[in-house]
Write a protein that holds these residues in place. Structure first.
Motif, PDB file in Angstrom:
ATOM      1  N   ALA A   1     -21.938  -9.357 -43.167  1.00 59.69           N
ATOM      2  CA  ALA A   1     -22.909 -10.059 -43.899  1.00 59.69           C
ATOM      3  C   ALA A   1     -22.720 -11.979 -43.444  1.00 59.69           C
ATOM      4  CB  ALA A   1     -22.973 -10.178 -45.626  1.00 59.69           C
ATOM      5  N   ILE A   2     -21.763 -11.561 -43.135  1.00 56.80           N
ATOM      6  CA  ILE A   2     -21.509 -13.446 -42.429  1.00 56.80           C
ATOM      7  C   ILE A   2     -22.426 -13.224 -41.796  1.00 56.80           C
ATOM      8  CG2 ILE A   2     -20.321 -15.085 -41.945  1.00 56.80           C
ATOM      9  CD1 ILE A   2     -18.110 -14.200 -44.181  1.00 56.80           C
ATOM     10  N   THR A   3     -22.142 -12.424 -40.724  1.00 55.96           N
ATOM     11  CA  THR A   3     -22.602 -12.259 -39.117  1.00 55.96           C
ATOM     12  C   THR A   3     -24.638 -12.458 -38.753  1.00 55.96           C
ATOM     13  OG1 THR A   3     -20.274 -11.149 -38.284  1.00 55.96           O
ATOM     14  CG2 THR A   3     -22.674 -10.720 -36.884  1.00 55.96           C
ATOM     15  N   ALA A   4     -24.323 -11.561 -39.939  1.00 57.56           N
ATOM     16  CA  ALA A   4     -25.951 -11.708 -40.099  1.00 57.56           C
ATOM     17  C   ALA A   4     -26.636 -12.751 -40.486  1.00 57.56           C
ATOM     18  CB  ALA A   4     -26.261 -10.317 -40.787  1.00 57.56           C
ATOM     19  N   ALA A   5     -26.473 -13.121 -41.299  1.00 57.89           N
ATOM     20  CA  ALA A   5     -26.775 -14.228 -42.192  1.00 57.89           C
ATOM     21  C   ALA A   5     -26.924 -15.618 -41.142  1.00 57.89           C
ATOM     22  CB  ALA A   5     -25.774 -14.899 -43.279  1.00 57.89           C
ATOM     23  N   ILE A   6     -25.397 -16.082 -40.417  1.00 58.44           N
ATOM     24  CA  ILE A   6     -25.494 -16.946 -39.399  1.00 58.44           C
ATOM     25  C   ILE A   6     -26.585 -15.921 -38.374  1.00 58.44           C
ATOM     26  CG2 ILE A   6     -24.244 -17.346 -37.558  1.00 58.44           C
ATOM     27  CD1 ILE A   6     -21.812 -17.461 -39.478  1.00 58.44           C
ATOM     28  N   ALA A   7     -26.584 -15.025 -37.833  1.00 54.34           N
ATOM     29  CA  ALA A   7     -27.460 -14.148 -36.415  1.00 54.34           C
ATOM     30  C   ALA A   7     -29.041 -14.336 -36.793  1.00 54.34           C
ATOM     31  CB  ALA A   7     -27.329 -12.870 -35.705  1.00 54.34           C
ATOM     32  N   GLU A   8     -29.616 -14.829 -37.811  1.00 54.62           N
ATOM     33  CA  GLU A   8     -30.858 -14.877 -38.666  1.00 54.62           C
ATOM     34  C   GLU A   8     -31.164 -16.347 -38.139  1.00 54.62           C
ATOM     35  OE1 GLU A   8     -30.555 -11.225 -41.766  1.00 54.62           O
ATOM     36  OE2 GLU A   8     -31.166 -13.295 -42.848  1.00 54.62           O
ATOM     37  N   ARG A   9     -30.416 -16.821 -38.244  1.00 59.43           N
ATOM     38  CA  ARG A   9     -30.827 -18.552 -38.805  1.00 59.43           C
ATOM     39  C   ARG A   9     -30.503 -18.906 -37.878  1.00 59.43           C
ATOM     40  NH1 ARG A   9     -30.432 -22.436 -42.198  1.00 59.43           N
ATOM     41  NH2 ARG A   9     -29.292 -22.945 -41.554  1.00 59.43           N
ATOM     42  N   THR A  10     -29.418 -18.641 -36.336  1.00 59.87           N
ATOM     43  CA  THR A  10     -29.120 -18.694 -34.658  1.00 59.87           C
ATOM     44  C   THR A  10     -28.944 -17.966 -34.120  1.00 59.87           C
ATOM     45  OG1 THR A  10     -27.725 -19.978 -35.205  1.00 59.87           O
ATOM     46  CG2 THR A  10     -28.445 -21.866 -35.733  1.00 59.87           C
ATOM     47  N   PRO A  11     -30.064 -17.329 -33.068  1.00 59.24           N
ATOM     48  CA  PRO A  11     -29.438 -16.134 -33.078  1.00 59.24           C
ATOM     49  C   PRO A  11     -28.440 -15.987 -31.769  1.00 59.24           C
ATOM     50  CG  PRO A  11     -31.394 -16.783 -33.526  1.00 59.24           C
ATOM     51  CD  PRO A  11     -31.097 -17.234 -34.143  1.00 59.24           C
ATOM     52  N   GLU A  12     -28.764 -17.301 -31.290  1.00 57.23           N
ATOM     53  CA  GLU A  12     -27.882 -17.403 -29.625  1.00 57.23           C
ATOM     54  C   GLU A  12     -26.273 -17.628 -30.598  1.00 57.23           C
ATOM     55  OE1 GLU A  12     -28.749 -16.424 -27.803  1.00 57.23           O
ATOM     56  OE2 GLU A  12     -31.328 -15.874 -28.353  1.00 57.23           O
ATOM     57  N   ALA A  13     -26.376 -18.200 -31.364  1.00 50.07           N
ATOM     58  CA  ALA A  13     -24.576 -18.353 -32.018  1.00 50.07           C
ATOM     59  C   ALA A  13     -23.664 -17.539 -31.990  1.00 50.07           C
ATOM     60  CB  ALA A  13     -25.107 -19.943 -32.801  1.00 50.07           C
ATOM     61  N   CYS A  14     -22.159 -18.333 -32.398  1.00 49.32           N
ATOM     62  CA  CYS A  14     -21.221 -17.025 -32.290  1.00 49.32           C
ATOM     63  C   CYS A  14     -21.041 -17.241 -33.613  1.00 49.32           C
ATOM     64  CB  CYS A  14     -20.224 -17.785 -32.037  1.00 49.32           C
ATOM     65  SG  CYS A  14     -20.000 -17.095 -29.809  1.00 49.32           S
ATOM     66  N   ALA A  15     -20.301 -16.210 -34.419  1.00 46.41           N
ATOM     67  CA  ALA A  15     -20.451 -16.143 -36.066  1.00 46.41           C
ATOM     68  C   ALA A  15     -19.654 -17.110 -36.757  1.00 46.41           C
ATOM     69  CB  ALA A  15     -20.493 -14.861 -36.892  1.00 46.41           C
ATOM     70  N   VAL A  16     -19.156 -18.613 -35.981  1.00 45.08           N
ATOM     71  CA  VAL A  16     -18.440 -18.766 -36.476  1.00 45.08           C
ATOM     72  C   VAL A  16     -17.953 -20.035 -36.785  1.00 45.08           C
ATOM     73  CG1 VAL A  16     -17.060 -18.636 -33.997  1.00 45.08           C
ATOM     74  CG2 VAL A  16     -18.446 -20.433 -34.401  1.00 45.08           C
ATOM     75  N   GLY A  17     -16.800 -20.953 -37.644  1.00 50.26           N
ATOM     76  CA  GLY A  17     -16.896 -21.919 -38.793  1.00 50.26           C
ATOM     77  C   GLY A  17     -18.073 -21.866 -40.059  1.00 50.26           C
TER      78      GLY A  17
END
Length: 895
Positions: free
Chosen positions: A102-118
């Motif tokens: 869920a965290i990975t998906a939530a970050i990818a939806e907003r910033t597709p090119e970014a890694c799921a960090v922070g």
């Protein structure tokens, strides 16, 4: 043979599932492929719940995985193929994977090119210890690093983190035809009522290092970085580890831990007794008590013995026993009980996929027993009963009730409160539990709660014996909510038990003092001095106490307000405590006010002259009238003042910013009024009423003494001369006061216009009665035959006979009695009405008949045997005053 046995167990598990668990029956229908394999006697591995389809939307994939896993875990559990460790481990591992996805998906939806960090999730509770329930929610704390969190252009990190957190919760919690993934509870984060759902990592660290509560220490025993940026989560936990595992354990910390153990039984009154409906989690002798038994010992010993820091409950019991901190047989008994309780809890949750912890009742209990493989509910209760009893005994031994303390057991506490005098003992118990839970800032520290526990028995006894226990408790709650720190307050009550009883009386009897205490709880500190209940000293002594050697005018205002507040509060308390005559208290109120006028006027003049200089041959004079002039205030009295100045009104000041005398003194008087009335951080002081000045509100605020004399000699009306009978200079040099008093004396002795004093007084009294009727049946001031009628009658006699001009009304009546101008006994009538007025301003400001206990206080203050005597005396006194007023009104009053 083993395969046949396994097939039979799986077949029996399927039969029980279809017959007794509607949720499992539904899953078997929704997953026909898995159901077919189970029907064939095979038990697919838990890995087969995972769906490897990157194209499938994450929400659908996770819902389906959860559904498949729930079915496989349940059948494996019912068939005896999976033990509790396997079951809870599988459920916890899935929660970790789902939360991470869920965290990975939530970050990818907003910033597709970014890694799921922070962004990381810290798992607490049973997820943190890999002990998740079959149908549990998860309790993560979501943290983020503002420096590494992926952001959209021009987006603030905290806003992005909250949006990510909301999307994570939505992915996991949203329901559709495939069900849901996980329920998410974010209320274990610091101060959830005011904080965002995702916290900056540094702010979270700061909180746990400085402000966290004891229960949060216990919660973090099972904490781990579960999803998202695991490096970030690990760094956070490593940083706050000293907060959880303290090497030095003082008595205050032990008190904290005991408080945690006690509160377990306080939150849930229902489900405590064993039987149908028993709460397996929170009930007496249930799951939570086993968890807390282990955690308490871990908190005590884990600071120095790292071997006992195991997150999982059964592991913790084992390591504690191995280290010798608890008995091995006790650890084994609790481990067995925990395994059984959690297993039956899972059975209850399988029935409807509900997060329940209660045993059902009636036929449903029989169904649950059959799901477990027993004949009926009686057999299930018989299986559980000895383990519940043994757990309760061990837990009770951990922290036996202190007979002299206030119980932490909900039922026993309510019984104690009922015996103490609280009619609504349930509400009282809930409020005390809030205090014990550190719900207010003043109660968050271990020392504060230790002090609270020490004083609670005496405090409850005192409040319970008060006339309004529930109201007193509510007002005390308001106080505690406003206190920045409660330790000194509690220590004071502990050291002086009599003050607890006095506090109960104040909070019950006197809404006026209770409200003042709610605004400024520090007022109570003044009562620690035994002299606080003595009469206040003379004006000079009070002025010396209010003097401030500093140069900060605002600080001086605060200083005076603090002292005045303490003195007025103590004076009111003297009436509540029954140690002072209300007449003496009334005079004390006036001396305090006169001292405040003197000190603040002096300070204001000094500040004003620093800029504007002085008017040569001139000074400010303050004239008090009304109750202030008569030196007999109530707690609620305002101050009737007239500002005058001596010297030439045409003169000018000699300062840097020169002003004409009239403008100079008008500005100065405005500042004096402000100093006396404007609230500061230390609260308000007095309401100032200047309407008795020449020409009233139409005239200037300040007039010269010559102008005042001319007005009074030539133009003043009867009501102004009546007011002058109680005038008294309270500020100015001795010569200025003498000159002002000389003007007053000459006017009152006859140097004034001839008026029909009686007719004017009758008209004024009628107009007042029309516009200001009595507030209630006990209005000692405005009721017919009350103090206003007495004042009018006495002032008419004074003006028409030109004698008896003492500013204090009681002293004037004594003089007039001695001259035979008023009936004998009128001074006693004045004293009775004044005592009643002063007392009622505190205990019944609405002038309504109060509660029976308060009536007894009023009778005591008035020196009357009982309430019947008060009512009779009030009626007789009013009749006496009415007769006197009627006699005066019928006389000839033209001078």
């Amino acid at each position: 043979m083993q395969d046949t046995y396994s097939k039979l167990m799986i077949a029996d598990a399927l039969r029980r599932a279809r017959a007794e668990a509607p949720f499992l029956a539904l899953l078997l229908d929704r997953e026909p492929a898995l159901a077919a394999r189970l029907d064939s006697g095979a038990l697919p591995g838990l890995a087969e719940a995972v769906i490897d389809d990157p194209a499938m939307p994450v929400m659908r994939r996770l819902r389906l995985e959860r559904r498949r896993l729930a079915l496989l875990v349940a059948i494996g559990d019912l068939a005896g193929a999976y033990d509790l460790t396997t079951v809870t481990g599988a459920l916890s591992d899935f929660a970790d994977r789902a939360l991470d996805a869920a965290i990975t998906a939530a970050i990818a939806e907003r910033t597709p090119e970014a890694c799921a960090v922070g962004f990381a999730a810290i798992a607490l509770g049973k997820q943190g210890s890999h002990e998740l329930n079959y149908s549990s929610d998860i309790d993560p704390i979501l943290i983020f690093d503002p420096d590494t969190l992926p952001l959209r252009p021009r987006e603030a990190p905290d806003e992005a983190a909250v949006r990510i957190a909301r999307r994570v919760v939505e992915i996991l919690q949203a329901r559709d035809g495939d069900g849901y993934v996980l329920r998410v509870d974010l209320r274990l984060r610091p101060s959830p009522e005011v904080t965002a759902i995702a916290l900056p990592v540094d702010a979270a660290i700061s909180y746990y290092e400085s402000l966290a509560l004891p229960w949060e220490r216990a919660a973090f025993i099972r904490a781990r970085a579960a999803a998202g940026d695991l490096a970030l989560g690990t760094r956070f936990l490593d940083t706050i580890r000293p907060f959880i595992w303290r090497r030095a354990l003082d008595f205050g910390a032990i008190g904290e831990i005991r408080g945690i153990s006690r509160r377990i039984r306080d939150h849930h009154a229902q489900g405590q007794m064993f039987g149908p409906g028993f709460d397996l989690k929170r009930g007496r002798g249930g799951i939570r008590e086993i968890e807390f038994f282990a955690q308490i010992h871990q908190l005590i010993h884990g600071g120095r013995d790292m071997s006992v820091r195991a997150p999982a409950t059964r592991d913790a019991l084992a390591t504690l026993a191995e280290a010798g901190w608890i008995a091995r047989d006790e650890a084994q008994a609790m481990t067995t009980a925990y395994t059984l309780f959690r297993t039956i809890e899972h059975r209850a949750q399988m029935v409807e996929d509900r997060q329940t912890h209660h045993l059902p009742t009636g036929a449903a209990l029989d169904g649950l027993a059959r799901l477990h493989g027993l004949d009926d509910g009686a057999a299930l209760l018989a299986l559980l009963r000895p383990h519940v009893a043994a757990t309760a005994r061990s837990y009770d031994a951990l922290d036996p009730e202190d007979g002299d303390s206030l119980s932490h057991d909900a039922a026993h506490l309510e019984q104690q409160l009922a015996e103490a005098g609280f009619a609504d003992h349930d509400a009282a118990a809930r409020r005390i539990e809030q205090w014990r839970g550190g719900s207010y800032p003043a109660l968050r520290s271990p020392a504060a709660r230790e002090a609270l526990e020490a004083v609670l028995p005496g405090l409850v006894e005192a409040l319970g014996a008060a006339p309004d226990p529930q109201g007193a408790l509510v007002r005390l709650d308001v106080m505690l909510a406003r206190l920045p720190s409660a330790i000194n307050f509690f220590r004071l009550l502990e050291a002086r038990p009599a003050l607890a009883r006095l506090l109960g009386a104040i909070l019950s009897y006197t809404p006026t003092l209770a409200e003042a205490l709610g605004r400024r709880p520090e007022l109570f500190d003044g009562l620690i001095d035994a002299t606080a209940l003595d009469p206040v000293g003379p004006v000079e002594t009070l002025m010396a106490e209010m003097a401030d050697a500093g140069n900060d005018f605002q600080a001086h205002l605060d200083h005076v307000r603090r002292i005045v507040g303490e003195k007025r509060f103590a004076l009111g308390t003297q009436i509540v405590a029954g140690v002072s005559d209300p007449l003496d208290v009334s005079a004390g109120y006036a001396r305090v006010a006169e001292a405040a006028i003197g000190v603040l006027a002096e300070a204001t003049v000094a500040e004003f002259t620093a800029r504007h200089g002085r008017v040569p041959g001139s000074e400010l004079v303050i004239l008090a009238l009304g109750r202030m002039g008569g030196g007999a205030l109530t707690h609620a009295s305002d101050l009737d003042l007239i500002y005058l100045f001596t010297g030439d009104y045409m003169a000018e000041s000699d300062g840097e910013k020169s002003l004409g005398a009239v403008l100079y003194y008008n500005r100065l008087a405005q500042r004096v009024s402000g100093a006396l009335s404007v609230p500061t951080a230390s609260g308000p002081l007095y309401e100032i009423d200047t309407r008795l000045r020449p020409s009233g509100t139409q005239g200037p605020l300040v007039v010269s003494l010559d102008g005042f004399a001319r007005y009074q000699h030539e133009d003043a009306w009867t009501w102004e001369h009546m007011a002058l009978t109680r005038a008294r200079p309270v500020f100015g040099s001795a010569s200025a006061r003498a000159a002002t008093q000389g003007v007053i004396d000459s006017v009152l002795r006859g140097d004034r216009p001839a008026r029909d004093v009686v007719a004017d007084a009758i008209a004024m009294r009628a107009e007042m009665a029309a516009h200001k009727p009595p507030k209630g049946p006990l209005d000692a001031k405005l009721s017919p035959g009350g103090l206003v009628d007495l004042e009018f009658a006495v002032h008419v006699v004074q003006l028409t006979h030109r004698t008896g001009f003492a500013p204090h009304l009681g002293a004037a009546i004594v003089e007039l009695e001695a001259l035979g101008l008023v009936p004998a006994g009128l001074a006693a009538a004045h004293d009775f009405l004044t005592r009643l007025l002063v007392t009622l301003r505190l205990v019944a400001p609405d002038a309504q008949v109060p509660a029976p206990a308060t009536r007894a206080l009023i009778a005591r203050a008035l020196g009357v045997a009982d309430w019947g005597g008060v009512v009779a005396s009030f009626a007789a006194t009013r009749q006496e005053v009415s007769d006197f007023w009627a006699m005066v009104a019928g006389s000839r009053g033209v001078e």
